[in-house]
Design a protein around this motif. Structure first.
Motif, PDB file in Angstrom:
ATOM      1  N   LEU A   4       0.835  -1.196   0.000  1.00 46.07           N
ATOM      2  CA  LEU A   4       0.000   0.000   0.000  1.00 46.07           C
ATOM      3  C   LEU A   4       0.869   1.245   0.000  1.00 46.07           C
ATOM      4  O   LEU A   4       1.769   1.380   0.821  1.00 46.07           O
ATOM      5  N   ARG A   5       0.592   2.134  -0.936  1.00 47.23           N
ATOM      6  CA  ARG A   5       1.219   3.465  -0.939  1.00 47.23           C
ATOM      7  C   ARG A   5       0.176   4.450  -0.458  1.00 47.23           C
ATOM      8  O   ARG A   5      -1.003   4.337  -0.798  1.00 47.23           O
ATOM      9  N   GLN A   6       0.621   5.424   0.314  1.00 48.20           N
ATOM     10  CA  GLN A   6      -0.264   6.471   0.800  1.00 48.20           C
ATOM     11  C   GLN A   6       0.323   7.808   0.378  1.00 48.20           C
ATOM     12  O   GLN A   6       1.453   8.131   0.736  1.00 48.20           O
ATOM     13  N   CYS A   7      -0.434   8.575  -0.384  1.00 53.61           N
ATOM     14  CA  CYS A   7       0.038   9.844  -0.911  1.00 53.61           C
ATOM     15  C   CYS A   7      -0.803  10.973  -0.328  1.00 53.61           C
ATOM     16  O   CYS A   7      -2.022  10.983  -0.488  1.00 53.61           O
ATOM     17  N   LEU A   8      -0.157  11.908   0.322  1.00 56.30           N
ATOM     18  CA  LEU A   8      -0.848  13.070   0.861  1.00 56.30           C
ATOM     19  C   LEU A   8      -1.008  14.102  -0.243  1.00 56.30           C
ATOM     20  O   LEU A   8      -0.077  14.340  -1.019  1.00 56.30           O
ATOM     21  N   ILE A   9      -2.172  14.729  -0.295  1.00 55.42           N
ATOM     22  CA  ILE A   9      -2.481  15.695  -1.341  1.00 55.42           C
ATOM     23  C   ILE A   9      -2.664  17.064  -0.700  1.00 55.42           C
ATOM     24  O   ILE A   9      -3.516  17.232   0.184  1.00 55.42           O
ATOM     25  N   TYR A  10      -1.863  18.007  -1.143  1.00 51.34           N
ATOM     26  CA  TYR A  10      -1.917  19.377  -0.640  1.00 51.34           C
ATOM     27  C   TYR A  10      -2.443  20.301  -1.728  1.00 51.34           C
ATOM     28  O   TYR A  10      -2.350  19.994  -2.918  1.00 51.34           O
ATOM     29  N   LEU A  19      -3.527  20.377   3.754  1.00 49.36           N
ATOM     30  CA  LEU A  19      -3.697  18.967   3.427  1.00 49.36           C
ATOM     31  C   LEU A  19      -5.160  18.775   3.053  1.00 49.36           C
ATOM     32  O   LEU A  19      -6.045  18.963   3.876  1.00 49.36           O
ATOM     33  N   ILE A  20      -5.418  18.461   1.782  1.00 50.99           N
ATOM     34  CA  ILE A  20      -6.804  18.412   1.303  1.00 50.99           C
ATOM     35  C   ILE A  20      -7.286  17.013   0.951  1.00 50.99           C
ATOM     36  O   ILE A  20      -8.461  16.811   0.666  1.00 50.99           O
ATOM     37  N   GLY A  21      -6.393  16.039   0.957  1.00 50.30           N
ATOM     38  CA  GLY A  21      -6.825  14.701   0.596  1.00 50.30           C
ATOM     39  C   GLY A  21      -5.731  13.670   0.766  1.00 50.30           C
ATOM     40  O   GLY A  21      -4.604  13.985   1.154  1.00 50.30           O
ATOM     41  N   GLY A  83      -5.641   3.537  -7.759  1.00 53.24           N
ATOM     42  CA  GLY A  83      -5.722   4.506  -6.684  1.00 53.24           C
ATOM     43  C   GLY A  83      -7.141   4.744  -6.217  1.00 53.24           C
ATOM     44  O   GLY A  83      -8.095   4.650  -6.991  1.00 53.24           O
ATOM     45  N   LYS A  84      -7.248   5.068  -4.943  1.00 54.59           N
ATOM     46  CA  LYS A  84      -8.522   5.463  -4.331  1.00 54.59           C
ATOM     47  C   LYS A  84      -8.234   6.776  -3.608  1.00 54.59           C
ATOM     48  O   LYS A  84      -7.420   6.814  -2.681  1.00 54.59           O
ATOM     49  N   THR A  85      -8.886   7.843  -4.048  1.00 56.58           N
ATOM     50  CA  THR A  85      -8.560   9.183  -3.561  1.00 56.58           C
ATOM     51  C   THR A  85      -9.740   9.805  -2.830  1.00 56.58           C
ATOM     52  O   THR A  85     -10.825   9.910  -3.390  1.00 56.58           O
ATOM     53  N   TRP A  86      -9.470  10.244  -1.615  1.00 55.31           N
ATOM     54  CA  TRP A  86     -10.456  10.965  -0.818  1.00 55.31           C
ATOM     55  C   TRP A  86     -10.023  12.412  -0.669  1.00 55.31           C
ATOM     56  O   TRP A  86      -8.896  12.691  -0.249  1.00 55.31           O
ATOM     57  N   HIS A  87     -10.910  13.329  -1.032  1.00 51.97           N
ATOM     58  CA  HIS A  87     -10.682  14.758  -0.789  1.00 51.97           C
ATOM     59  C   HIS A  87     -11.577  15.154   0.373  1.00 51.97           C
ATOM     60  O   HIS A  87     -12.764  14.844   0.377  1.00 51.97           O
TER      61      HIS A  87
END
Length: 157
Positions: A4-10, A19-21, A83-87
């Motif tokens: 599992l990779r976890q990518c922080l979205i700014y 940090l938005i997602g 990928g599964k992305t939550w904002h």
């Protein structure tokens, strides 16, 4: 967790960015193990990678040539991930705080969805890159066959 990779979205690359997602990424093998309804919540990365949309900002200490090689190697892996992305903070809607429910987000999966020159213009300028050059460097990357349940929000249209 190695699978599992976890990518922080700014919302920006600035020091005061919000940090938005978060995006979770898994291999095709892990994705294939999910129930069909879960699979529909995930998206492929082929278009993001091959179009030059997806970049990894260059950290300090790398020459341009070193970073291009490292980024291309990373893209060889990412093109095969789902990928599964939550904002959870809609700053583009003017929200001062992370209001409302988190939103499951997809990603562009083909050129019909957006004008890349417009969409990538500010990003290209900010990071001194161009999506067309990235696309050219990645043209020989071979994606896997995308599972029919992935990208379901687009296929349902």
């Amino acid at each position: 967790m190695q699978d599992l990779r976890q990518c922080l979205i700014y919302d920006s690359h600035e020091k005061d960015a919000k940090l938005i997602g978060v995006e979770y990424m898994v291999s095709k093998e892990i994705y294939d193990s999910f129930e069909p309804e879960e699979q529909k919540l995930w998206h492929s990365h082929e278009y993001e990678v091959k179009s030059g949309m997806l970049i990894l900002p260059k950290p300090a200490g790398y020459t341009d040539k070193e970073w291009e090689a490292a980024e291309l190697q990373a893209m060889e892996e990412i093109i095969h991930l789902y990928g599964k992305t939550w904002h959870f903070w809609q700053v583009d809607a003017g929200h001062e705080y992370p209001l409302g429910h988190p939103v499951l987000m997809g990603s562009a999966i083909n050129a019909d969805q957006l004008d890349l020159n417009t969409a990538m213009g500010k990003r290209n300028k900010t990071f001194g890159v161009h999506h067309e050059e990235k696309a050219e460097a990645r043209k020989d990357l071979q994606p896997h066959s995308i599972h029919p349940n992935a990208n379901s929000w687009w296929q349902d249209k």
